[in-house]
Design an enzyme around this catalytic site. Structure first.
Site, PDB file in Angstrom:
ATOM      1  N   SER A  95      49.143  48.899  24.910  1.00 54.88           N
ATOM      2  CA  SER A  95      48.391  49.753  23.992  1.00 54.88           C
ATOM      3  C   SER A  95      49.317  50.314  22.917  1.00 54.88           C
ATOM      4  O   SER A  95      49.961  49.550  22.192  1.00 54.88           O
ATOM      5  CB  SER A  95      47.694  50.862  24.792  1.00 54.88           C
ATOM      6  N   ASP A 217      37.166  44.928  25.174  1.00 58.66           N
ATOM      7  CA  ASP A 217      38.108  46.044  25.066  1.00 58.66           C
ATOM      8  C   ASP A 217      37.612  46.972  23.965  1.00 58.66           C
ATOM      9  O   ASP A 217      37.640  46.609  22.786  1.00 58.66           O
ATOM     10  CB  ASP A 217      39.505  45.494  24.746  1.00 58.66           C
ATOM     11  N   HIS A 245      40.671  47.727  28.820  1.00 58.15           N
ATOM     12  CA  HIS A 245      41.891  47.928  28.034  1.00 58.15           C
ATOM     13  C   HIS A 245      43.160  47.960  28.894  1.00 58.15           C
ATOM     14  O   HIS A 245      44.249  48.091  28.354  1.00 58.15           O
ATOM     15  CB  HIS A 245      41.766  49.241  27.239  1.00 58.15           C
TER      16      HIS A 245
END
Length: 263
Positions: A95, A217, A245
């Site tokens: 991320s 996602d 995610h």
């Protein structure tokens, strides 16, 4: 202060092996790698750490100016690398840490061998022809909610971010991780994360990179993965079967297999 204390650095695996550095996403800590990192202990020198404000990091080390942009976190990565004399690094960033790794590798390209970018996004806000997945008003609303009731925001958002509604224990773990983060630092880190625009940085990267793009996602949709792939020279894009995610938690075997194939 040593980076080991500041970032709660742990080094395991093969002392003479190629360094493999794992960096967690927003609201998480190094524990999020517990199903992935051990798979590389036989072959690599595995380095885990917590961003300042997360996990077992030293909260006293948090500096609002230093961490007002992702560059401050990239500086931490480079300082860890220097302190432990790490070269030829395989950097695995989830991320927001995908962008942090890119910024670090742009600054010291000779230190990094490969980047693994899990659910990366250079810009979360839609902008002209660019689709980031969030309108400005949506994101402002989310940040306002996070400011006014961080625990409530965590409870509502964690299952959405995690996906996998049929496995509620995963969303619960992410919620607990969010709630364990210092709320004031979490609010600031959210703004740094979700308001950043690193699109212009992508073409500067020269390190070979793997982009792992999950299905469904909500944080980094497939179109964003395509954009990152298009703008990172020599990158490899893998569309995963994993949903949500956080494939490091929801689909660790698929995540490990994709990384191994790239390495």
């Amino acid at each position: 202060m040593s980076t080991m204390q500041r970032n709660a650095v742990t080094v395991t695996g093969q002392a003479s092996g190629q360094p493999m550095m794992f960096a967690h996403g927003y609201g998480c800590d190094q524990n999020m790698w517990r199903f992935v990192a051990p798979e590389f202990l036989d072959t690599h020198r595995v380095v885990l750490f917590d961003h300042v404000g997360s996990g077992r990091s030293d909260l006293a080390a948090y500096d609002e100016d230093r961490y007002s942009t992702l560059d401050g976190y990239a500086t931490d990565v480079l300082e860890i690398a220097r302190e432990f004399d790490l070269h030829d690094i395989v950097f695995v960033g989830h991320s927001v840490s995908a962008m942090i790794g890119i910024l670090a590798a742009i600054r010291e390209p000779g230190r990094f061998a490969k980047l693994v970018l899990i659910g990366p996004s250079p810009r979360y806000i839609d902008d002209g022809d660019y689709v980031g997945g969030f309108s400005k008003s949506d994101l402002d609303g989310m940040l306002d909610s996070l400011d006014s009731n961080y625990l409530g925001w965590s409870s509502a958002m964690a299952p959405v971010i995690m996906g996998n509604p049929e496995r509620p224990e995963l969303g619960a773990e992410l919620k607990n991780s969010f709630c364990a983060t210092d709320p004031e630092i979490a609010r600031r880190f959210a703004r740094v994360t979700f308001l950043a625009d690193n699109r212009d940085d992508l073409p500067k990267l020269r390190t070979p990179s793997l982009i792992l793009q999950c299905t469904d996602d909500v944080i980094a949709p497939a179109v964003v993965g395509d954009y990152v792939h298009e703008h990172l020279a020599g990158s490899t894009l893998v569309a995963m079967n994993a949903t949500g995610h956080c494939p490091n938690l929801s689909a660790p075997a698929e995540t490990v297999a994709a990384i191994r194939a790239f390495l």
